[in-house]
Design an enzyme around this catalytic site. Structure first.
Site, short mmCIF file in Angstrom:
data_model
loop_
_atom_site.label_atom_id
_atom_site.label_comp_id
_atom_site.label_asym_id
_atom_site.label_seq_id
_atom_site.Cartn_x
_atom_site.Cartn_y
_atom_site.Cartn_z
N HIS B 121 0.88 -1.17 0.00
CA HIS B 121 0.00 0.00 0.00
C HIS B 121 0.92 1.23 0.00
O HIS B 121 2.03 1.18 0.53
CB HIS B 121 -0.84 -0.06 1.29
N ASP B 201 3.31 -4.03 8.03
CA ASP B 201 2.02 -3.36 7.86
C ASP B 201 0.94 -4.42 8.09
O ASP B 201 0.71 -5.27 7.23
CB ASP B 201 1.94 -2.77 6.45
N GLN B 204 -4.33 -5.10 7.21
CA GLN B 204 -5.33 -6.04 6.69
C GLN B 204 -5.38 -7.36 7.45
O GLN B 204 -6.18 -8.23 7.12
CB GLN B 204 -5.07 -6.32 5.20
N LYS B 227 -9.97 -0.74 11.13
CA LYS B 227 -10.08 -1.96 10.34
C LYS B 227 -10.32 -3.18 11.24
O LYS B 227 -10.26 -4.32 10.77
CB LYS B 227 -8.84 -2.15 9.49
N CYS B 367 -4.75 2.46 -3.49
CA CYS B 367 -3.50 3.03 -2.97
C CYS B 367 -2.32 2.13 -3.33
O CYS B 367 -1.48 1.81 -2.48
CB CYS B 367 -3.57 3.26 -1.46
#
Lengths: 158, 411
Positions: B121, B201, B204, B227, B367
Protein backbone atom coordinates in the site's frame (compact mmCIF):
# COMPACT_ATOMS: atom_id res chain seq x y z
CA UNK A 1 -32.68 -0.81 -12.73
CA UNK A 2 -33.36 2.46 -10.95
CA UNK A 3 -34.39 5.58 -12.79
CA UNK A 4 -31.25 7.35 -11.55
CA UNK A 5 -29.01 4.70 -13.04
CA UNK A 6 -30.86 4.71 -16.37
CA UNK A 7 -30.53 8.46 -16.38
CA UNK A 8 -26.78 8.20 -15.67
CA UNK A 9 -25.96 5.58 -18.27
CA UNK A 10 -27.82 7.17 -21.17
CA UNK A 11 -27.62 5.59 -24.60
CA UNK A 12 -25.52 8.45 -25.93
CA UNK A 13 -23.01 7.90 -23.10
CA UNK A 14 -22.83 4.17 -23.67
CA UNK A 15 -22.39 4.82 -27.38
CA UNK A 16 -19.49 7.24 -26.86
CA UNK A 17 -17.93 4.81 -24.36
CA UNK A 18 -18.10 1.95 -26.81
CA UNK A 19 -17.14 3.95 -29.91
CA UNK A 20 -15.19 6.94 -28.72
CA UNK A 21 -14.79 9.80 -31.21
CA UNK A 22 -11.44 11.46 -31.82
CA UNK A 23 -9.57 8.91 -29.77
CA UNK A 24 -5.80 8.61 -29.99
CA UNK A 25 -2.79 10.88 -30.19
CA UNK A 26 -2.94 13.80 -32.61
CA UNK A 27 0.32 13.99 -34.58
CA UNK A 28 -0.30 17.60 -35.57
CA UNK A 29 -1.10 18.78 -32.05
CA UNK A 30 0.51 21.98 -30.84
CA UNK A 31 -1.07 21.86 -27.38
CA UNK A 32 -1.39 18.94 -24.98
CA UNK A 33 -2.41 18.43 -21.36
CA UNK A 34 -2.93 15.49 -19.11
CA UNK A 35 -5.59 15.09 -16.45
CA UNK A 36 -5.55 12.60 -13.57
CA UNK A 37 -8.29 11.67 -11.19
CA UNK A 38 -6.13 10.57 -8.27
CA UNK A 39 -9.00 8.93 -6.39
CA UNK A 40 -9.73 6.38 -9.09
CA UNK A 41 -6.71 6.42 -11.38
CA UNK A 42 -8.67 7.71 -14.38
CA UNK A 43 -6.42 9.39 -16.90
CA UNK A 44 -7.12 11.58 -19.87
CA UNK A 45 -4.75 13.33 -22.25
CA UNK A 46 -6.13 15.94 -24.61
CA UNK A 47 -4.26 16.88 -27.79
CA UNK A 48 -5.32 19.82 -29.85
CA UNK A 49 -4.17 21.96 -32.72
CA UNK A 50 -4.90 25.62 -32.20
CA UNK A 51 -5.11 27.44 -35.49
CA UNK A 52 -4.01 31.05 -35.63
CA UNK A 53 -5.50 33.25 -38.30
CA UNK A 54 -4.15 36.78 -38.39
CA UNK A 55 -6.56 39.22 -36.80
CA UNK A 56 -8.80 36.48 -35.39
CA UNK A 57 -8.80 34.60 -32.10
CA UNK A 58 -7.17 31.13 -32.04
CA UNK A 59 -9.58 28.30 -32.71
CA UNK A 60 -9.37 24.55 -32.07
CA UNK A 61 -8.84 23.12 -35.54
CA UNK A 62 -8.31 19.52 -34.45
CA UNK A 63 -8.67 17.71 -31.16
CA UNK A 64 -8.24 14.22 -29.79
CA UNK A 65 -8.00 12.45 -26.44
CA UNK A 66 -6.70 9.24 -25.04
CA UNK A 67 -6.51 7.64 -21.63
CA UNK A 68 -8.43 5.18 -19.55
CA UNK A 69 -11.28 5.37 -17.15
CA UNK A 70 -14.88 4.60 -16.47
CA UNK A 71 -17.67 4.84 -19.03
CA UNK A 72 -18.64 8.29 -17.76
CA UNK A 73 -15.15 9.78 -18.06
CA UNK A 74 -14.42 8.23 -21.45
CA UNK A 75 -17.79 9.14 -22.95
CA UNK A 76 -17.55 12.66 -21.60
CA UNK A 77 -14.09 13.19 -23.07
CA UNK A 78 -15.27 11.79 -26.39
CA UNK A 79 -18.36 13.98 -26.52
CA UNK A 80 -16.34 16.99 -25.39
CA UNK A 81 -14.01 16.66 -28.39
CA UNK A 82 -17.01 16.79 -30.74
CA UNK A 83 -18.39 19.89 -29.02
CA UNK A 84 -15.31 22.10 -28.74
CA UNK A 85 -13.92 21.67 -32.22
CA UNK A 86 -13.82 25.03 -34.02
CA UNK A 87 -14.22 26.98 -30.78
CA UNK A 88 -12.02 29.59 -29.13
CA UNK A 89 -10.74 29.28 -25.57
CA UNK A 90 -13.41 31.64 -24.14
CA UNK A 91 -16.12 29.72 -26.02
CA UNK A 92 -14.84 26.44 -24.55
CA UNK A 93 -14.83 27.99 -21.08
CA UNK A 94 -18.43 29.14 -21.54
CA UNK A 95 -19.48 25.69 -22.75
CA UNK A 96 -17.72 24.06 -19.80
CA UNK A 97 -19.60 26.39 -17.45
CA UNK A 98 -22.88 25.10 -18.90
CA UNK A 99 -21.64 21.51 -18.74
CA UNK A 100 -20.61 21.94 -15.11
CA UNK A 101 -24.08 23.32 -14.39
CA UNK A 102 -25.63 20.27 -16.06
CA UNK A 103 -23.58 17.69 -14.12
CA UNK A 104 -23.96 19.42 -10.77
CA UNK A 105 -27.64 20.42 -10.95
CA UNK A 106 -29.15 18.22 -13.64
CA UNK A 107 -30.57 21.31 -15.35
CA UNK A 108 -29.56 21.77 -18.95
CA UNK A 109 -29.88 25.15 -20.69
CA UNK A 110 -32.19 25.00 -23.71
CA UNK A 111 -29.49 25.58 -26.30
CA UNK A 112 -27.48 22.60 -25.05
CA UNK A 113 -28.31 19.34 -26.81
CA UNK A 114 -25.93 16.36 -26.59
CA UNK A 115 -24.21 17.45 -23.40
CA UNK A 116 -27.57 17.23 -21.63
CA UNK A 117 -27.05 13.46 -21.67
CA UNK A 118 -24.82 14.02 -18.66
CA UNK A 119 -27.62 15.53 -16.55
CA UNK A 120 -27.97 12.18 -14.75
CA UNK A 121 -24.52 12.62 -13.22
CA UNK A 122 -25.89 15.12 -10.69
CA UNK A 123 -27.59 12.29 -8.80
CA UNK A 124 -24.15 10.65 -8.36
CA UNK A 125 -21.93 13.36 -6.83
CA UNK A 126 -18.97 10.96 -6.65
CA UNK A 127 -19.02 10.73 -10.44
CA UNK A 128 -18.91 14.46 -11.25
CA UNK A 129 -15.12 14.34 -11.37
CA UNK A 130 -15.33 11.52 -13.90
CA UNK A 131 -17.52 13.64 -16.17
CA UNK A 132 -15.31 16.73 -15.95
CA UNK A 133 -11.90 15.05 -16.33
CA UNK A 134 -11.65 15.47 -20.12
CA UNK A 135 -12.92 19.03 -19.94
CA UNK A 136 -10.29 19.99 -17.38
CA UNK A 137 -7.58 18.48 -19.58
CA UNK A 138 -8.90 20.40 -22.62
CA UNK A 139 -8.96 23.68 -20.72
CA UNK A 140 -5.44 23.03 -19.42
CA UNK A 141 -4.33 22.27 -22.98
CA UNK A 142 -5.78 25.57 -24.17
CA UNK A 143 -3.87 27.40 -21.44
CA UNK A 144 -0.64 25.50 -22.07
CA UNK A 145 2.38 26.83 -23.90
CA UNK A 146 2.65 25.74 -27.51
CA UNK A 147 4.58 22.58 -28.42
CA UNK A 148 5.32 21.46 -24.92
CA UNK A 149 5.82 17.87 -23.86
CA UNK A 150 2.82 16.38 -22.03
CA UNK A 151 2.43 17.77 -18.54
CA UNK A 152 0.53 16.38 -15.61
CA UNK A 153 -2.13 18.49 -14.02
CA UNK A 154 -4.31 17.50 -11.13
CA UNK A 155 -7.98 17.80 -11.84
CA UNK A 156 -9.91 20.30 -9.82
CA UNK A 157 -12.12 19.10 -7.05
CA UNK A 158 -15.64 20.02 -7.98
CA UNK B 1 -18.59 -21.46 13.20
CA UNK B 2 -19.75 -17.94 13.87
CA UNK B 3 -23.28 -17.24 15.06
CA UNK B 4 -24.05 -14.75 12.29
CA UNK B 5 -27.51 -13.83 13.52
CA UNK B 6 -26.09 -12.85 16.88
CA UNK B 7 -23.05 -11.09 15.40
CA UNK B 8 -25.13 -9.09 12.92
CA UNK B 9 -27.37 -7.95 15.76
CA UNK B 10 -24.26 -6.42 17.38
CA UNK B 11 -23.78 -4.00 14.45
CA UNK B 12 -26.53 -1.37 14.28
CA UNK B 13 -25.40 0.03 10.92
CA UNK B 14 -26.00 -3.22 9.04
CA UNK B 15 -29.75 -3.04 9.49
CA UNK B 16 -30.58 -0.48 6.84
CA UNK B 17 -31.57 -0.31 3.22
CA UNK B 18 -29.53 1.39 0.54
CA UNK B 19 -31.39 2.40 -2.64
CA UNK B 20 -34.27 0.27 -1.38
CA UNK B 21 -32.13 -2.87 -1.00
CA UNK B 22 -30.69 -4.41 2.15
CA UNK B 23 -27.16 -3.12 2.73
CA UNK B 24 -24.50 -5.65 1.73
CA UNK B 25 -21.34 -4.12 3.16
CA UNK B 26 -18.31 -5.59 1.38
CA UNK B 27 -15.84 -2.73 1.83
CA UNK B 28 -14.25 -4.00 5.02
CA UNK B 29 -10.68 -3.71 3.81
CA UNK B 30 -11.30 0.04 3.67
CA UNK B 31 -12.98 0.24 7.04
CA UNK B 32 -15.04 -2.09 9.20
CA UNK B 33 -18.32 -1.39 10.93
CA UNK B 34 -18.54 -0.86 14.69
CA UNK B 35 -20.31 -3.11 17.15
CA UNK B 36 -22.61 -1.69 19.80
CA UNK B 37 -19.98 -2.53 22.47
CA UNK B 38 -17.48 -0.12 20.89
CA UNK B 39 -20.04 2.62 20.34
CA UNK B 40 -21.18 2.22 23.97
CA UNK B 41 -17.59 2.49 25.22
CA UNK B 42 -17.26 5.87 23.47
CA UNK B 43 -20.58 7.12 24.82
CA UNK B 44 -19.75 5.92 28.33
CA UNK B 45 -16.39 7.68 28.24
CA UNK B 46 -17.83 10.99 27.06
CA UNK B 47 -20.83 10.82 29.38
CA UNK B 48 -18.96 9.78 32.51
CA UNK B 49 -15.15 9.96 32.38
CA UNK B 50 -14.12 12.59 29.83
CA UNK B 51 -11.06 14.42 31.10
CA UNK B 52 -7.45 14.91 30.10
CA UNK B 53 -5.12 12.06 30.93
CA UNK B 54 -1.94 12.02 33.01
CA UNK B 55 -0.87 14.84 35.31
CA UNK B 56 -4.46 15.17 36.53
CA UNK B 57 -5.23 14.66 40.20
CA UNK B 58 -9.01 14.79 40.15
CA UNK B 59 -11.33 11.80 39.93
CA UNK B 60 -12.31 12.14 36.26
CA UNK B 61 -8.72 12.58 35.14
CA UNK B 62 -7.68 9.51 37.08
CA UNK B 63 -10.56 7.51 35.57
CA UNK B 64 -9.66 8.70 32.08
CA UNK B 65 -6.00 7.87 32.65
CA UNK B 66 -6.85 4.41 33.95
CA UNK B 67 -9.10 3.76 30.98
CA UNK B 68 -6.54 5.06 28.48
CA UNK B 69 -3.64 3.10 29.96
CA UNK B 70 -5.97 0.13 30.39
CA UNK B 71 -6.64 0.29 26.65
CA UNK B 72 -2.89 0.26 26.00
CA UNK B 73 -2.49 -2.85 28.15
CA UNK B 74 -5.47 -4.41 26.36
CA UNK B 75 -3.96 -3.76 22.93
CA UNK B 76 -0.61 -5.12 24.16
CA UNK B 77 -2.36 -8.31 25.22
CA UNK B 78 -4.24 -8.44 21.90
CA UNK B 79 -0.94 -8.65 19.98
CA UNK B 80 0.95 -10.42 22.78
CA UNK B 81 3.48 -7.63 23.25
CA UNK B 82 5.83 -8.31 26.17
CA UNK B 83 5.13 -4.91 27.75
CA UNK B 84 2.31 -2.33 27.35
CA UNK B 85 5.04 0.32 26.90
CA UNK B 86 5.74 -1.30 23.53
CA UNK B 87 2.36 -0.05 22.26
CA UNK B 88 2.29 3.54 21.00
CA UNK B 89 -1.09 4.99 20.13
CA UNK B 90 -1.16 6.70 16.74
CA UNK B 91 -3.83 7.82 14.28
CA UNK B 92 -3.44 4.57 12.38
CA UNK B 93 -1.17 2.48 10.18
CA UNK B 94 0.04 5.42 8.12
CA UNK B 95 1.17 7.45 11.11
CA UNK B 96 2.70 4.37 12.72
CA UNK B 97 4.85 3.67 9.66
CA UNK B 98 5.77 7.34 9.34
CA UNK B 99 7.02 7.42 12.95
CA UNK B 100 9.45 4.59 12.17
CA UNK B 101 10.37 5.84 8.69
CA UNK B 102 11.10 9.40 9.89
CA UNK B 103 13.30 8.09 12.63
CA UNK B 104 15.24 5.87 10.24
CA UNK B 105 15.54 8.72 7.73
CA UNK B 106 17.70 10.46 10.33
CA UNK B 107 19.99 7.52 10.93
CA UNK B 108 20.34 5.82 7.51
CA UNK B 109 23.19 6.89 5.24
CA UNK B 110 24.13 6.59 1.57
CA UNK B 111 24.89 2.96 0.75
CA UNK B 112 22.24 1.67 3.16
CA UNK B 113 19.26 -0.12 1.64
CA UNK B 114 15.60 -0.05 2.63
CA UNK B 115 13.89 -3.18 1.35
CA UNK B 116 10.14 -3.29 0.77
CA UNK B 117 7.92 -5.07 -1.76
CA UNK B 118 6.10 -4.32 -4.98
CA UNK B 119 2.71 -5.08 -3.46
CA UNK B 120 2.76 -2.50 -0.66
CA UNK B 121 0.00 0.00 0.00
CA UNK B 122 1.24 3.56 -0.55
CA UNK B 123 1.35 3.91 3.24
CA UNK B 124 4.22 1.41 3.44
CA UNK B 125 5.95 2.67 0.30
CA UNK B 126 5.89 6.47 0.15
CA UNK B 127 7.25 7.02 3.72
CA UNK B 128 10.20 4.75 2.84
CA UNK B 129 10.76 6.53 -0.47
CA UNK B 130 10.90 9.77 1.52
CA UNK B 131 13.27 8.22 4.09
CA UNK B 132 15.52 7.09 1.25
CA UNK B 133 15.51 10.54 -0.31
CA UNK B 134 16.25 12.27 2.98
CA UNK B 135 19.08 9.94 3.98
CA UNK B 136 20.63 9.06 0.64
CA UNK B 137 19.79 5.40 1.22
CA UNK B 138 18.53 3.22 -1.64
CA UNK B 139 15.08 1.66 -1.75
CA UNK B 140 14.64 -1.79 -3.30
CA UNK B 141 11.52 -3.85 -3.93
CA UNK B 142 10.92 -7.58 -3.67
CA UNK B 143 9.16 -8.38 -6.96
CA UNK B 144 5.91 -10.32 -7.24
CA UNK B 145 5.36 -13.40 -9.38
CA UNK B 146 2.65 -14.13 -11.92
CA UNK B 147 0.65 -11.96 -14.31
CA UNK B 148 -2.03 -11.57 -11.61
CA UNK B 149 0.26 -11.84 -8.55
CA UNK B 150 -1.03 -15.39 -8.16
CA UNK B 151 2.33 -16.65 -6.90
CA UNK B 152 2.91 -13.93 -4.32
CA UNK B 153 6.33 -12.47 -3.74
CA UNK B 154 9.45 -13.90 -5.40
CA UNK B 155 11.01 -15.65 -2.41
CA UNK B 156 14.22 -16.55 -4.26
CA UNK B 157 14.65 -12.85 -5.06
CA UNK B 158 13.97 -11.99 -1.45
CA UNK B 159 16.95 -14.06 -0.32
CA UNK B 160 19.14 -12.38 -2.92
CA UNK B 161 17.90 -8.94 -1.90
CA UNK B 162 18.58 -9.40 1.82
CA UNK B 163 22.16 -8.16 1.49
CA UNK B 164 24.32 -6.75 4.32
CA UNK B 165 23.48 -3.22 3.13
CA UNK B 166 19.79 -3.71 4.00
CA UNK B 167 18.98 -1.98 7.28
CA UNK B 168 15.16 -2.08 7.21
CA UNK B 169 12.75 -4.58 5.67
CA UNK B 170 9.18 -3.24 5.54
CA UNK B 171 6.43 -5.49 4.20
CA UNK B 172 2.71 -6.00 4.32
CA UNK B 173 1.24 -8.95 6.19
CA UNK B 174 -1.77 -9.24 3.86
CA UNK B 175 -2.03 -7.23 0.65
CA UNK B 176 -5.06 -4.95 0.52
CA UNK B 177 -5.10 -5.29 -3.27
CA UNK B 178 -4.44 -8.96 -3.97
CA UNK B 179 -5.24 -10.73 -0.70
CA UNK B 180 -1.76 -12.25 -0.79
CA UNK B 181 -0.66 -13.46 2.64
CA UNK B 182 3.05 -12.99 3.30
CA UNK B 183 4.78 -15.51 5.60
CA UNK B 184 5.61 -12.86 8.18
CA UNK B 185 7.31 -15.19 10.66
CA UNK B 186 9.64 -16.60 7.99
CA UNK B 187 10.42 -13.12 6.64
CA UNK B 188 11.28 -11.85 10.12
CA UNK B 189 13.49 -14.87 10.82
CA UNK B 190 15.46 -14.24 7.64
CA UNK B 191 15.83 -10.56 8.46
CA UNK B 192 16.74 -11.13 12.09
CA UNK B 193 19.48 -13.57 11.11
CA UNK B 194 21.04 -10.73 9.13
CA UNK B 195 20.50 -8.02 11.74
CA UNK B 196 17.82 -6.27 9.65
CA UNK B 197 15.02 -4.35 11.36
CA UNK B 198 11.53 -5.51 10.30
CA UNK B 199 8.43 -3.35 9.94
CA UNK B 200 5.10 -5.07 9.27
CA UNK B 201 2.02 -3.36 7.86
CA UNK B 202 -0.69 -5.37 9.62
CA UNK B 203 -3.61 -3.17 8.52
CA UNK B 204 -5.33 -6.04 6.69
CA UNK B 205 -4.55 -8.81 9.17
CA UNK B 206 -5.07 -7.22 12.59
CA UNK B 207 -8.85 -7.54 12.66
CA UNK B 208 -8.99 -10.96 11.10
CA UNK B 209 -6.46 -13.28 12.67
CA UNK B 210 -4.49 -13.80 15.83
CA UNK B 211 -1.40 -11.59 15.80
CA UNK B 212 1.41 -12.52 18.18
CA UNK B 213 4.30 -10.11 17.73
CA UNK B 214 6.64 -12.26 19.79
CA UNK B 215 5.88 -15.39 17.75
CA UNK B 216 6.19 -13.44 14.50
CA UNK B 217 9.47 -11.97 15.73
CA UNK B 218 9.01 -8.52 14.19
CA UNK B 219 10.65 -5.33 15.41
CA UNK B 220 7.75 -3.04 14.49
CA UNK B 221 4.12 -3.70 13.59
CA UNK B 222 1.68 -1.03 12.46
CA UNK B 223 -2.11 -1.19 12.38
CA UNK B 224 -5.32 0.83 12.35
CA UNK B 225 -8.16 0.47 14.79
CA UNK B 226 -10.89 1.23 12.27
CA UNK B 227 -10.08 -1.96 10.34
CA UNK B 228 -10.82 -4.02 13.46
CA UNK B 229 -14.18 -2.66 14.67
CA UNK B 230 -12.63 0.31 16.51
CA UNK B 231 -13.22 4.01 15.74
CA UNK B 232 -11.34 5.90 13.02
CA UNK B 233 -8.45 8.09 14.11
CA UNK B 234 -6.82 5.52 16.39
CA UNK B 235 -4.22 2.89 15.70
CA UNK B 236 -0.99 1.65 17.13
CA UNK B 237 2.65 1.12 16.52
CA UNK B 238 4.16 -1.86 18.25
CA UNK B 239 7.90 -1.58 18.68
CA UNK B 240 10.33 -3.85 20.48
CA UNK B 241 11.25 -1.99 23.67
CA UNK B 242 15.01 -2.07 23.08
CA UNK B 243 14.51 -0.40 19.68
CA UNK B 244 11.78 2.06 20.67
CA UNK B 245 13.96 3.77 23.23
CA UNK B 246 16.61 4.41 20.58
CA UNK B 247 14.12 6.09 18.17
CA UNK B 248 13.84 9.84 18.05
CA UNK B 249 10.32 11.16 18.63
CA UNK B 250 8.46 12.19 15.50
CA UNK B 251 6.58 14.97 17.25
CA UNK B 252 7.65 16.95 20.30
CA UNK B 253 5.71 19.01 22.81
CA UNK B 254 3.90 18.44 26.04
CA UNK B 255 3.49 15.09 27.73
CA UNK B 256 6.55 13.49 26.17
CA UNK B 257 9.29 15.31 28.10
CA UNK B 258 10.99 14.67 31.43
CA UNK B 259 12.51 18.13 31.87
CA UNK B 260 12.54 21.26 29.74
CA UNK B 261 14.61 24.40 30.06
CA UNK B 262 15.09 27.31 27.66
CA UNK B 263 17.84 25.44 25.81
CA UNK B 264 16.21 22.06 25.28
CA UNK B 265 14.42 19.04 26.68
CA UNK B 266 14.90 15.41 27.63
CA UNK B 267 12.45 12.78 26.35
CA UNK B 268 10.48 10.33 28.39
CA UNK B 269 10.88 6.67 27.47
CA UNK B 270 8.32 4.92 25.24
CA UNK B 271 5.40 5.10 24.93
CA UNK B 272 5.07 8.71 26.16
CA UNK B 273 8.05 9.83 24.07
CA UNK B 274 5.95 9.22 20.97
CA UNK B 275 2.67 10.67 22.22
CA UNK B 276 3.15 14.43 22.32
CA UNK B 277 0.08 16.47 23.19
CA UNK B 278 -3.29 15.28 24.38
CA UNK B 279 -3.81 11.81 22.91
CA UNK B 280 -6.97 10.44 21.31
CA UNK B 281 -8.25 9.13 24.61
CA UNK B 282 -11.80 8.17 23.68
CA UNK B 283 -10.88 6.28 20.55
CA UNK B 284 -8.04 4.45 22.30
CA UNK B 285 -10.65 3.26 24.80
CA UNK B 286 -12.82 2.28 21.82
CA UNK B 287 -9.89 0.29 20.45
CA UNK B 288 -9.59 -1.54 23.74
CA UNK B 289 -13.31 -2.35 23.57
CA UNK B 290 -12.85 -3.64 20.00
CA UNK B 291 -10.09 -5.99 21.23
CA UNK B 292 -12.52 -7.33 23.84
CA UNK B 293 -15.25 -7.75 21.26
CA UNK B 294 -13.09 -9.63 18.74
CA UNK B 295 -11.62 -11.90 21.38
CA UNK B 296 -15.09 -12.72 22.68
CA UNK B 297 -16.03 -13.90 19.19
CA UNK B 298 -12.65 -15.57 18.71
CA UNK B 299 -10.09 -14.56 16.12
CA UNK B 300 -9.32 -18.04 14.72
CA UNK B 301 -13.04 -18.41 13.89
CA UNK B 302 -13.13 -14.91 12.34
CA UNK B 303 -10.06 -15.64 10.22
CA UNK B 304 -11.61 -18.88 9.00
CA UNK B 305 -14.94 -17.21 8.23
CA UNK B 306 -13.50 -14.24 6.31
CA UNK B 307 -11.12 -16.38 4.25
CA UNK B 308 -13.89 -18.88 3.47
CA UNK B 309 -16.18 -16.11 2.16
CA UNK B 310 -13.34 -14.70 0.04
CA UNK B 311 -12.67 -18.18 -1.35
CA UNK B 312 -16.33 -18.67 -2.13
CA UNK B 313 -16.54 -15.27 -3.82
CA UNK B 314 -13.40 -16.00 -5.82
CA UNK B 315 -14.80 -19.32 -7.03
CA UNK B 316 -18.19 -17.90 -7.94
CA UNK B 317 -16.75 -14.83 -9.66
CA UNK B 318 -14.15 -16.79 -11.60
CA UNK B 319 -16.78 -18.18 -14.03
CA UNK B 320 -17.91 -14.69 -15.12
CA UNK B 321 -16.94 -13.82 -18.71
CA UNK B 322 -13.74 -11.83 -19.12
CA UNK B 323 -12.97 -11.56 -15.41
CA UNK B 324 -9.38 -11.20 -14.24
CA UNK B 325 -8.88 -11.98 -10.56
CA UNK B 326 -5.78 -10.88 -8.68
CA UNK B 327 -3.89 -12.81 -6.04
CA UNK B 328 -3.97 -16.46 -4.98
CA UNK B 329 -5.72 -19.03 -7.18
CA UNK B 330 -8.97 -20.83 -6.35
CA UNK B 331 -8.51 -22.91 -3.23
CA UNK B 332 -5.20 -21.35 -2.21
CA UNK B 333 -4.87 -19.42 1.06
CA UNK B 334 -5.88 -15.78 0.77
CA UNK B 335 -6.87 -12.93 3.03
CA UNK B 336 -10.56 -12.03 3.36
CA UNK B 337 -10.82 -10.12 0.11
CA UNK B 338 -10.97 -10.62 -3.62
CA UNK B 339 -10.13 -8.03 -6.21
CA UNK B 340 -10.92 -8.33 -9.89
CA UNK B 341 -11.21 -6.52 -13.21
CA UNK B 342 -13.19 -6.86 -16.41
CA UNK B 343 -11.54 -5.96 -19.71
CA UNK B 344 -14.28 -3.66 -20.97
CA UNK B 345 -15.94 -2.30 -17.85
CA UNK B 346 -14.25 0.13 -15.53
CA UNK B 347 -14.33 -0.53 -11.79
CA UNK B 348 -16.16 2.72 -11.14
CA UNK B 349 -19.03 1.70 -13.37
CA UNK B 350 -19.19 -1.65 -11.60
CA UNK B 351 -19.17 -0.05 -8.15
CA UNK B 352 -21.92 2.37 -9.18
CA UNK B 353 -24.12 -0.49 -10.40
CA UNK B 354 -23.39 -2.58 -7.29
CA UNK B 355 -24.30 0.37 -5.08
CA UNK B 356 -27.71 0.47 -6.74
CA UNK B 357 -28.10 -3.13 -5.55
CA UNK B 358 -27.16 -2.12 -2.01
CA UNK B 359 -23.75 -3.77 -2.39
CA UNK B 360 -20.88 -1.60 -1.09
CA UNK B 361 -17.63 -2.32 -2.96
CA UNK B 362 -14.47 -0.37 -3.63
CA UNK B 363 -13.14 0.41 -7.09
CA UNK B 364 -9.85 2.06 -7.89
CA UNK B 365 -6.13 1.57 -7.53
CA UNK B 366 -6.42 0.73 -3.81
CA UNK B 367 -3.50 3.03 -2.97
CA UNK B 368 -1.23 0.81 -5.01
CA UNK B 369 -0.54 2.71 -8.22
CA UNK B 370 2.86 1.17 -9.09
CA UNK B 371 1.41 -2.35 -8.81
CA UNK B 372 -1.60 -1.44 -10.97
CA UNK B 373 0.73 0.01 -13.60
CA UNK B 374 2.89 -3.11 -13.62
CA UNK B 375 -0.20 -5.29 -14.00
CA UNK B 376 -1.42 -3.12 -16.86
CA UNK B 377 -4.53 -2.12 -14.92
CA UNK B 378 -5.85 1.28 -13.90
CA UNK B 379 -8.24 -0.04 -11.32
CA UNK B 380 -9.88 -3.11 -9.88
CA UNK B 381 -13.09 -3.80 -8.02
CA UNK B 382 -12.60 -5.19 -4.54
CA UNK B 383 -14.98 -7.10 -2.30
CA UNK B 384 -13.71 -7.55 1.25
CA UNK B 385 -15.33 -9.59 3.97
CA UNK B 386 -15.67 -9.52 7.72
CA UNK B 387 -17.19 -11.44 10.55
CA UNK B 388 -20.74 -10.19 9.90
CA UNK B 389 -20.85 -11.08 6.19
CA UNK B 390 -22.81 -14.07 4.95
CA UNK B 391 -22.79 -16.51 2.05
CA UNK B 392 -26.02 -14.89 0.86
CA UNK B 393 -24.10 -11.64 0.55
CA UNK B 394 -21.54 -13.37 -1.68
CA UNK B 395 -24.48 -14.42 -3.86
CA UNK B 396 -25.76 -10.84 -3.89
CA UNK B 397 -22.32 -9.71 -5.06
CA UNK B 398 -22.21 -12.23 -7.89
CA UNK B 399 -25.80 -11.44 -8.95
CA UNK B 400 -24.98 -7.75 -9.06
CA UNK B 401 -21.90 -8.44 -11.21
CA UNK B 402 -24.00 -10.52 -13.62
CA UNK B 403 -26.54 -7.73 -13.93
CA UNK B 404 -23.82 -5.20 -14.66
CA UNK B 405 -22.18 -7.43 -17.28
CA UNK B 406 -25.55 -7.85 -18.95
CA UNK B 407 -26.13 -4.10 -19.04
CA UNK B 408 -22.77 -3.52 -20.70
CA UNK B 409 -23.41 -6.34 -23.17
CA UNK B 410 -20.66 -8.64 -21.89
CA UNK B 411 -21.70 -12.27 -22.26
Amino acid sequence: MSADLTELYQQVILDHNKRPRNRGKLPTANRVAHGDNPTCGDQCSVYLRLETVLGQPDRIAEISFDGSGCAISQASASLMTTQVKGKTAPEVQALYKSFHEIVTTGNAPEEISDLAAFAGVHAFPARIKCATLGWHAAIEALKSDPLVTPTTTETHHD
Amino acid sequence: MLDLTKIRADFPILHQQVHGKPLVYLDNAATTQKPRAVIDALVRYYERDNSNVHRGLHALSMRATDAYEGARARVAKFINAADPAEVIFTRGTTESINVVAHSYAARLKPGDVILTTEIEHHSNMVPWQQAAKASGATIRYVPFLGANVEDGLDLAQLDALLTPEVKVFAFTHISNTTGTINPATAFCAKARARGIVTVIDAAQSIGHETIDVQAIGCDFLAFSGHKMCAPTGIGALYGRRALLDTLAPDETGGGMVVTVDYTGARWKPAPERFEAGTPNIADAIGLGAACDYLDTIGRPAIAHHDAALAQLAREKLSVLPGIRILGPRNGEPRGGLVSFAFADIHAHDIVTFADEDGVALRGGHHCNQPLMRKLGLTSTTRASFYLYNTEQEVDALVASMRRTLKFFGVT
